[in-house]
Design a protein around this motif. Structure first.
Motif, PDB file in Angstrom:
ATOM      1  N   SER A 144       0.908  -1.204  -0.136  1.00  0.00           N
ATOM      2  CA  SER A 144      -0.024  -0.203  -0.024  1.00  0.00           C
ATOM      3  C   SER A 144       0.708   1.127  -0.118  1.00  0.00           C
ATOM      4  O   SER A 144       0.311   2.251  -0.117  1.00  0.00           O
ATOM      5  CB  SER A 144      -0.962  -0.191   1.139  1.00  0.00           C
ATOM      6  OG  SER A 144      -0.375  -0.167   2.357  1.00  0.00           O
ATOM      7  N   TYR A 177     -16.805  -6.842  -2.730  1.00  0.00           N
ATOM      8  CA  TYR A 177     -15.647  -6.135  -1.908  1.00  0.00           C
ATOM      9  C   TYR A 177     -16.132  -5.263  -1.158  1.00  0.00           C
ATOM     10  O   TYR A 177     -16.618  -4.433  -1.346  1.00  0.00           O
ATOM     11  CB  TYR A 177     -14.742  -5.523  -3.092  1.00  0.00           C
ATOM     12  CG  TYR A 177     -13.429  -5.112  -2.704  1.00  0.00           C
ATOM     13  CD1 TYR A 177     -12.292  -5.736  -2.407  1.00  0.00           C
ATOM     14  CD2 TYR A 177     -13.226  -3.813  -2.363  1.00  0.00           C
ATOM     15  CE1 TYR A 177     -11.095  -5.461  -1.844  1.00  0.00           C
ATOM     16  CE2 TYR A 177     -12.162  -3.238  -1.805  1.00  0.00           C
ATOM     17  CZ  TYR A 177     -10.738  -3.936  -1.614  1.00  0.00           C
ATOM     18  OH  TYR A 177      -9.787  -3.538  -1.080  1.00  0.00           O
ATOM     19  N   ARG A 178     -15.586  -5.201   0.056  1.00  0.00           N
ATOM     20  CA  ARG A 178     -15.950  -4.450   1.329  1.00  0.00           C
ATOM     21  C   ARG A 178     -14.662  -4.144   1.991  1.00  0.00           C
ATOM     22  O   ARG A 178     -13.926  -4.764   2.446  1.00  0.00           O
ATOM     23  CB  ARG A 178     -16.704  -4.953   2.514  1.00  0.00           C
ATOM     24  CG  ARG A 178     -18.123  -5.182   1.855  1.00  0.00           C
ATOM     25  CD  ARG A 178     -19.238  -5.782   3.017  1.00  0.00           C
ATOM     26  NE  ARG A 178     -18.806  -5.007   4.200  1.00  0.00           N
ATOM     27  CZ  ARG A 178     -19.527  -5.536   5.377  1.00  0.00           C
ATOM     28  NH1 ARG A 178     -20.278  -6.833   5.254  1.00  0.00           N
ATOM     29  NH2 ARG A 178     -19.180  -4.966   6.488  1.00  0.00           N
ATOM     30  N   THR A 179     -14.532  -2.575   1.911  1.00  0.00           N
ATOM     31  CA  THR A 179     -12.983  -2.150   2.562  1.00  0.00           C
ATOM     32  C   THR A 179     -13.030  -2.427   3.818  1.00  0.00           C
ATOM     33  O   THR A 179     -11.991  -2.148   4.805  1.00  0.00           O
ATOM     34  CB  THR A 179     -12.900  -0.640   2.161  1.00  0.00           C
ATOM     35  OG1 THR A 179     -13.807   0.118   2.611  1.00  0.00           O
ATOM     36  CG2 THR A 179     -12.816  -0.713   0.620  1.00  0.00           C
ATOM     37  N   ASP A 180     -14.171  -2.544   4.833  1.00  0.00           N
ATOM     38  CA  ASP A 180     -14.231  -2.666   6.160  1.00  0.00           C
ATOM     39  C   ASP A 180     -14.174  -4.092   6.712  1.00  0.00           C
ATOM     40  O   ASP A 180     -14.262  -4.354   7.866  1.00  0.00           O
ATOM     41  CB  ASP A 180     -15.261  -1.859   6.526  1.00  0.00           C
ATOM     42  CG  ASP A 180     -16.664  -2.487   6.272  1.00  0.00           C
ATOM     43  OD1 ASP A 180     -16.895  -3.188   5.349  1.00  0.00           O
ATOM     44  OD2 ASP A 180     -17.705  -2.295   7.147  1.00  0.00           O
ATOM     45  N   THR A 218      -3.660  -3.827   3.759  1.00  0.00           N
ATOM     46  CA  THR A 218      -4.462  -4.663   3.437  1.00  0.00           C
ATOM     47  C   THR A 218      -4.335  -6.141   3.229  1.00  0.00           C
ATOM     48  O   THR A 218      -5.131  -6.899   2.830  1.00  0.00           O
ATOM     49  CB  THR A 218      -4.906  -4.181   1.872  1.00  0.00           C
ATOM     50  OG1 THR A 218      -3.420  -4.557   0.817  1.00  0.00           O
ATOM     51  CG2 THR A 218      -5.304  -2.512   1.434  1.00  0.00           C
TER      52      THR A 218
END
Length: 75
Positions: free
Chosen positions: A11, A56-59, A17
């Motif tokens: 990143s 796809y969930r960033t949390d 990630t």
């Protein structure tokens, strides 16, 4: 990308990630490490091979486990 693939943190100093350092840890210990790096994460422990949604969930962080911790018993 396979759910079993382990990628390094590429990143560039931004949000982490991937957590290759937790491979081999008990799930609850791995969850603590992830939550330390990403306090707002929804960490889910999932048996390897279980069906999961493809959104796809960033949390969300999924921990895939495949080790039996105790001998299964009847009762």
């Amino acid at each position: 990308m396979s759910s079993e693939a382990v990628a390094g943190d590429t990143s560039g100093g931004k949000n982490k990630t991937s957590w290759p350092e937790v491979v081999g840890m008990p799930a609850e210990e791995a969850k603590k490490v992830i939550l330390k790096d990403m306090p707002g994460a929804h960490v889910v422990v999932v048996p390897v091979g279980s069906p999961v949604t493809m959104d796809y969930r960033t949390d969300r962080v999924r921990i895939f486990v495949d080790t039996v911790a105790r001998a299964p018993t009847v009762g």
